[in-house]
Write a protein that holds these residues in place. Structure first.
Motif, PDB file in Angstrom:
ATOM      1  N   ARG A 124       9.939  -1.162  -2.161  1.00 22.32           N
ATOM      2  CA  ARG A 124      10.447  -2.477  -2.563  1.00 22.32           C
ATOM      3  C   ARG A 124      11.264  -2.369  -3.840  1.00 22.32           C
ATOM      4  O   ARG A 124      12.315  -2.998  -3.978  1.00 22.32           O
ATOM      5  CB  ARG A 124       9.303  -3.467  -2.742  1.00 22.32           C
ATOM      6  N   VAL A 142       4.638   0.734  -0.241  1.00 23.04           N
ATOM      7  CA  VAL A 142       5.498  -0.449  -0.304  1.00 23.04           C
ATOM      8  C   VAL A 142       6.063  -0.646  -1.707  1.00 23.04           C
ATOM      9  O   VAL A 142       7.202  -1.065  -1.872  1.00 23.04           O
ATOM     10  CB  VAL A 142       4.720  -1.704   0.154  1.00 23.04           C
ATOM     11  N   ALA A 189      -3.939   1.603   6.012  1.00 22.86           N
ATOM     12  CA  ALA A 189      -3.524   0.307   5.470  1.00 22.86           C
ATOM     13  C   ALA A 189      -3.349   0.400   3.954  1.00 22.86           C
ATOM     14  O   ALA A 189      -2.354  -0.087   3.400  1.00 22.86           O
ATOM     15  CB  ALA A 189      -4.534  -0.769   5.829  1.00 22.86           C
ATOM     16  N   ASP A 190      -4.298   1.030   3.268  1.00 23.95           N
ATOM     17  CA  ASP A 190      -4.192   1.188   1.813  1.00 23.95           C
ATOM     18  C   ASP A 190      -3.004   2.071   1.450  1.00 23.95           C
ATOM     19  O   ASP A 190      -2.279   1.787   0.488  1.00 23.95           O
ATOM     20  CB  ASP A 190      -5.476   1.796   1.245  1.00 23.95           C
ATOM     21  N   SER A 226      -0.280   2.490   3.163  1.00 21.86           N
ATOM     22  CA  SER A 226       0.945   1.718   3.420  1.00 21.86           C
ATOM     23  C   SER A 226       1.244   0.777   2.259  1.00 21.86           C
ATOM     24  O   SER A 226       2.397   0.654   1.839  1.00 21.86           O
ATOM     25  CB  SER A 226       0.806   0.912   4.705  1.00 21.86           C
ATOM     26  N   LYS A 227       0.219   0.134   1.733  1.00 24.75           N
ATOM     27  CA  LYS A 227       0.416  -0.763   0.590  1.00 24.75           C
ATOM     28  C   LYS A 227       0.921   0.010  -0.621  1.00 24.75           C
ATOM     29  O   LYS A 227       1.772  -0.478  -1.366  1.00 24.75           O
ATOM     30  CB  LYS A 227      -0.890  -1.472   0.254  1.00 24.75           C
TER      31      LYS A 227
END
Length: 86
Positions: free
Chosen positions: A67, A63, A56-57, A59-60
């Motif tokens: 982006r 991003v 999860a970390d 993936s952040k």
């Protein structure tokens, strides 16, 4: 133009919407290819023994440049559409 996802005023990370198209494209390409390379390295590993929190970390973290690359591509698209209309 402020980079997406940063809601602070004044924004400190900006995209120069008047930069040459080849420069904008090169920066978008760099960001998107970097994320792609990291994701490919993860996807093709024999062992993917990471826990959910780490993924999860991670993936952040990925991003952010992805982006940024999409924001740059958005600016390029707007500029190209404006050229077609002119």
């Amino acid at each position: 133009m402020p980079i997406t996802g940063i809601d602070l005023v004044p924004a400190s990370l900006l995209i120069d919407t008047h930069a040459p198209l080849d420069v904008l494209q090169a920066m978008a390409d760099y960001r998107i290819r970097t994320v792609t390379q990291v994701l490919e390295n993860i996807a093709y590993r024999a062992e993917a023994g990471c826990d959910t929190v780490v993924l999860a970390d991670f993936s952040k973290l990925l991003v952010i440049p992805l982006r940024d690359g999409c924001d740059l591509m958005d600016v390029i698209g707007r500029r190209l559409r404006a050229q077609v209309k002119a």
